[in-house]
Design an enzyme around this catalytic site. Structure first.
Site, PDB file in Angstrom:
ATOM      1  NE  ARG A 172     -15.959  -5.051  28.893  1.00 12.72           N
ATOM      2  CZ  ARG A 172     -14.870  -4.317  29.044  1.00 12.72           C
ATOM      3  NH1 ARG A 172     -14.183  -3.905  28.012  1.00 12.72           N
ATOM      4  NH2 ARG A 172     -14.450  -3.973  30.241  1.00 12.72           N
ATOM      5  NE  ARG A 176      -5.551  -1.756  29.372  1.00 13.97           N
ATOM      6  CZ  ARG A 176      -5.463  -1.582  30.667  1.00 13.97           C
ATOM      7  NH1 ARG A 176      -4.295  -1.669  31.263  1.00 13.97           N
ATOM      8  NH2 ARG A 176      -6.532  -1.333  31.368  1.00 13.97           N
ATOM      9  NE  ARG A 249     -17.635 -19.398  44.988  1.00 15.52           N
ATOM     10  CZ  ARG A 249     -17.276 -20.582  45.473  1.00 15.52           C
ATOM     11  NH1 ARG A 249     -18.170 -21.473  45.842  1.00 15.52           N
ATOM     12  NH2 ARG A 249     -15.999 -20.889  45.586  1.00 15.52           N
ATOM     13  NE  ARG A 280      -8.528 -10.922  45.560  1.00 18.99           N
ATOM     14  CZ  ARG A 280      -9.336  -9.908  45.329  1.00 18.99           C
ATOM     15  NH1 ARG A 280      -9.028  -9.010  44.392  1.00 18.99           N
ATOM     16  NH2 ARG A 280     -10.436  -9.728  46.033  1.00 18.99           N
ATOM     17  CD  GLU A 301      -9.985 -12.403  48.413  1.00 16.55           C
ATOM     18  OE1 GLU A 301     -10.108 -11.254  48.864  1.00 16.55           O
ATOM     19  OE2 GLU A 301      -9.975 -12.642  47.191  1.00 16.55           O
ATOM     20  CE1 TYR A 349     -19.189 -11.140  41.395  1.00 14.42           C
ATOM     21  CE2 TYR A 349     -18.099  -9.021  41.425  1.00 14.42           C
ATOM     22  CZ  TYR A 349     -18.052 -10.386  41.520  1.00 14.42           C
ATOM     23  OH  TYR A 349     -16.857 -11.006  41.754  1.00 14.42           O
ATOM     24  CG  ASP A 351     -16.833  -2.670  41.436  1.00 11.96           C
ATOM     25  OD1 ASP A 351     -16.595  -3.631  42.192  1.00 11.96           O
ATOM     26  OD2 ASP A 351     -16.381  -2.583  40.281  1.00 11.96           O
TER      27      ASP A 351
END
Ligand code: FAD
Length: 368
Positions: A172, A176, A249, A280, A301, A349, A351
């Site tokens: 996805r 917005r 990774r 980042r 990073e 993966y 959270d």
């Protein structure tokens, strides 16, 4: 022979291991928690330096739709109100994330949501067969957003060209059509006022913890100490890579203390051009507005290819790795004295809120 001294040996003082230990201890079980690092907290660990809560293993934003998990984590620390609004930097021009009307205005100068939609549709093309990530992304958001905000970042993150990456990585890409920079759609979002480590101090209160202690340094000894093992390290390593190495990774963090109050004005800036080697830049003080006057701490990073000697941060859940993982999982399910959990034990993966949910789910099966 060594004496069995604990109900559970918990390998890993990350959120999975610590939630499990807390819940087990609450039910009168004895636990020993070990971690090969010299601190608790796993990848959520924050270290206070010059009064700043430094996210040592990358920026962590707690977000969830699950009220039960939100109430649970709030028992262990207090959260500041926080809304994640990162900014992307592409060749020194700044864009808001996630893709929303601010971003489209910055890209094209268009203010009308209907014209934005026309623009995206014009660029989407009408490929009938989509065979890689590049085609998938363009078919969802068009070529401009892809080139400026997706391509370089994704290639750095995965270490491969977008047209060599599987389309399944991008399921996805929400667009917005409102002026809303809130990165997450979840109902609950926050940043611990005193850093994440506070959560672990409270979870592990009264529980024996041994740091700088590698399970594999003396596996037989540790196995003999407890009736059961909760293992939250890499599952392939647990089985000595017998079905092959799983891909991860890795990351390298380049951190500097700077003598200034404010370096970039925001906690996270994504660098989306392939010309910049890092993905980042994190300026930690902006997460919770803590820190000494005149000092800031900044981390770049750098994504890296995982090897047997690097820290595994992100499981690569493609078809090949998932197949290998299933073999390990099947074998682990046959071991009645071992529980595999967490991001590395379950090779998902996850959270933070998902790891807590997984640990609590295991508690409800294991500890009734
Ligand atoms: P870990 O935190 O990895 O803990 C496992 C522990 O086991 C480690 O401390 C490790 O040292 C220890 N261990 C491993 N092997 C051994 C051994 N042999 N002996 C002893 N100890 C061992 N989630 C979010 O919800 N929001 C975010 O914004 C977010 N950002 C992230 C950014 C980055 C860069 C990364 C890498 C992750 C991010 N996450 C985020 C995910 C989050 O960090 C994880 O979901 C969560 O921390 C995983 O917890 P865990 O207990 O499964 O594993």
């Amino acid at each position: 022979m060594f004496e069995v001294m604990y109900d559970y040996l918990i390998v890993g003082a990350g959120i999975y291991g610590s939630v499990f230990a807390y819940e087990a201890a609450k039910r009168g079980k004895t636990c020993l928690v070990i971690d090969k690092r010299n601190h608790i907290g796993g990848n959520m660990y924050t270290e206070r330096v010059h009064g700043i809560n430094v996210h040592k293993y990358g920026p962590h934003i707690f977000h969830t739709n699950d009220e039960k998990i939100w109430n649970y984590i709030n028992k262990f620390t207090s959260f500041n109100q926080f809304v994640y609004n990162p900014v992307a930097n592409y060749e020194d021009r700044l864009y808001n994330l996630p893709f929303n009307m601010h971003t489209f205005y910055q890209l094209w100068g268009i203010k009308d949501p209907n014209l934005v939609l026309d623009k995206i549709n014009e660029q989407k093309g009408n490929a009938e067969v989509i065979s890689n990530l590049e085609e998938q992304a363009i078919s969802m958001v068009g070529s401009d957003i892809y080139e400026v905000l997706i391509k370089g970042y994704t290639e750095k993150q995965w270490g491969k060209k977008c047209n060599e990456l599987p389309k399944s990585i991008i399921k996805r890409l929400p667009v917005r059509l409102t002026f809303n920079n809130n990165y997450f759609n979840d109902k609950f979002q926050g940043m611990p006022a005193n850093g994440y480590t506070d959560i672990f101090i409270n979870l592990l209160k009264g529980i024996e913890v041994r740091l700088a202690t590698d399970y594999f340094g003396n596996r037989d000894y540790f196995n003999s100490l407890a009736r059961k093992i909760v293992y939250t390290g890499p599952i392939d390593k647990f089985f000595d890579y017998k079905y092959g190495q799983l891909e991860y990774r890795s990351l390298e963090f380049e951190t500097n203390v700077l003598n200034m109050n404010n370096y970039q004005g925001i906690y996270v800036m994504n660098y989306t051009s392939s010309k910049i080697p890092y993905t980042r830049v994190i300026e930690h003080k902006h997460f919770d507005n803590n820190g000494d006057e005149g000092i800031t701490i900044v981390t770049k990073e750098h994504p890296k290819t995982g090897t047997i000697n690097t820290e595994p941060y992100y499981p690569v859940n493609d078809e090949k790795n998932n197949k290998i993982f299933l073999q390990y999982r099947k074998e682990s399910e046959m071991l009645h004295n071992v529980i595999m959990g967490g991001r590395l034990g379950e090779y998902k993966y996850y959270d933070m809120h998902q790891v807590i949910a997984s640990a609590l789910n295991m508690v409800s099966k294991e500890l009734l």
